[in-house]
Write a protein that holds these residues in place. Structure first.
Motif, PDB file in Angstrom:
ATOM      1  N   ASP A  26     137.380  31.925  24.733  1.00  0.00           N
ATOM      2  CA  ASP A  26     137.617  31.987  25.778  1.00  0.00           C
ATOM      3  C   ASP A  26     137.380  33.424  26.069  1.00  0.00           C
ATOM      4  O   ASP A  26     136.916  34.287  25.361  1.00  0.00           O
ATOM      5  N   GLU A  27     137.868  34.061  27.359  1.00  0.00           N
ATOM      6  CA  GLU A  27     137.551  35.567  27.723  1.00  0.00           C
ATOM      7  C   GLU A  27     138.370  36.354  26.690  1.00  0.00           C
ATOM      8  O   GLU A  27     138.012  37.565  26.534  1.00  0.00           O
ATOM      9  N   VAL A  32     138.646  27.999  21.899  1.00  0.00           N
ATOM     10  CA  VAL A  32     139.357  26.970  22.583  1.00  0.00           C
ATOM     11  C   VAL A  32     138.617  25.552  22.479  1.00  0.00           C
ATOM     12  O   VAL A  32     139.167  24.495  22.934  1.00  0.00           O
TER      13      VAL A  32
END
Length: 332
Positions: A26-27, A32
């Protein structure tokens, strides 16, 4: 030397499922998801999907039987390069796989799978059979309680454990009153029901850490390794007698007599048994549906039988022969 295309062909023809997955962060950089980067023919057959469907798809979407916990396991290999070998079960619970994982390059995890369902189910059956044999070796077949040999072995083990100086332990002996009369008047099948019902009552009256066992016939025992004082032993006895009265109201009328010995660390099993047996014998002589608790005072060491016979009794309660009359303490 084979070229990359030939190497891919070799992997494609492997007789066991082989797949490479890519981690999706993810960021914040946390993984994830996992997506298929490569699958061989055996992996396609296992998944039941075409290669075009699998490659680029989420592992958990394409293969719902893959447990979500695999995300962390395979991500660990993809990040650290740690090769792993483990067995996992499908979400549906009907398949087992051994998995070998390694990192072909950073961010990727390669897995070689083998279906070990047959062996896993065989191992589970063997474990269940072993547990059954162990239970049969330790348990009384009628009541499910420990049999007398196992019960004594466990009590002796508990007595051998170190305890603080002020600790107390208690051995209870229970005798179902006039049990022969139950068998003669109601049949042995009803007698067995009485014994099973009483065994269940004892299991409910004591903690899981206490030791409850069938001493033989209509006699049962229980050992509490840590009991605050003799008054708690009295309360346990009173509760068991009350429980037997409730059982009698729903079936064959029975009662129970109880002898108990309370002592400090250092006393042997034989000492506890002798004192509890003497307390029970006095109850059986003077009345039934009653209890007597004897306190083993003095030094924390086995004493001769003559000294044990004089162990002081903290309390003795007996029910009147008339049903429903209050319990009274016998005159000294």
């Amino acid at each position: 030397m084979p070229n990359p295309s030939e190497e891919t062909d070799y992997l494609r023809a492997m007789p066991v499922p082989f797949a490479v997955v890519k981690t999706i962060p993810d960021e914040e950089g946390r993984t994830v998801d996992l997506v298929f980067a490569y699958v061989n023919d055996a992996a396609i057959a296992l998944a039941g999907c075409a290669r075009e469907v699998l490659v680029g798809s989420s592992v958990f979407d394409a293969c719902p039987d893959v447990a979500r916990c695999m995300l962390g396991v395979l991500d660990d290999t993809a990040r650290t390069g740690a090769a792993q070998y483990f067995t996992c079960r499908s979400v549906s619970g009907d398949r087992y796989f051994s998995v070998r994982s390694y990192r072909p390059r950073e961010g990727f995890c390669a897995c070689v799978l083998q279906d070990v369902t047959e062996q896993a189910l065989l191992d589970r059956r063997l474990r269940e059979e072993r547990r059954l044999l162990e239970r049969q070796a330790m348990r009384d077949p009628l009541t499910g309680l420990y049999h007398v040999r196992q019960g004594r072995r466990l009590v002796e083990g508990a007595l051998a454990e170190p305890r603080w100086e002020g600790a107390c332990s208690a051995l209870f002996m229970f005798d179902v009153d006039d049990f022969k009369k139950v068998n003669d008047e109601h049949g042995h099948h009803r007698g067995d029901d009485v014994l099973r019902g009483f065994a269940q009552l004892l299991e409910q009256s004591f903690r899981r850490t206490d030791i409850v066992f069938r001493a033989g016939g209509d006699e049962f025992s229980a050992f509490v390794a840590d009991i605050p004082c003799a008054c708690v032993a009295e309360r346990i006895c009173s509760d068991v007698i009350a429980g037997v009265e409730r059982l009698s109201a729903d079936g064959v009328p029975v009662s129970v007599s109880i002898g108990a010995a309370v002592g400090r660390p250092g006393w042997s099993y034989e000492s506890y048994y002798r004192v509890a047996d003497q307390a029970l014998y006095r109850i059986k002589r003077t009345g039934k549906s009653a209890y007597r608790v004897a306190v083993m005072d003095g030094p924390a060491a086995p004493a001769p039988a003559s000294a044990l016979s004089g162990a002081p009794e903290r309390r003795s309660l007996r029910r009147s022969a008339r049903k429903g009359s209050p319990r009274t303490q016998p005159a000294a």
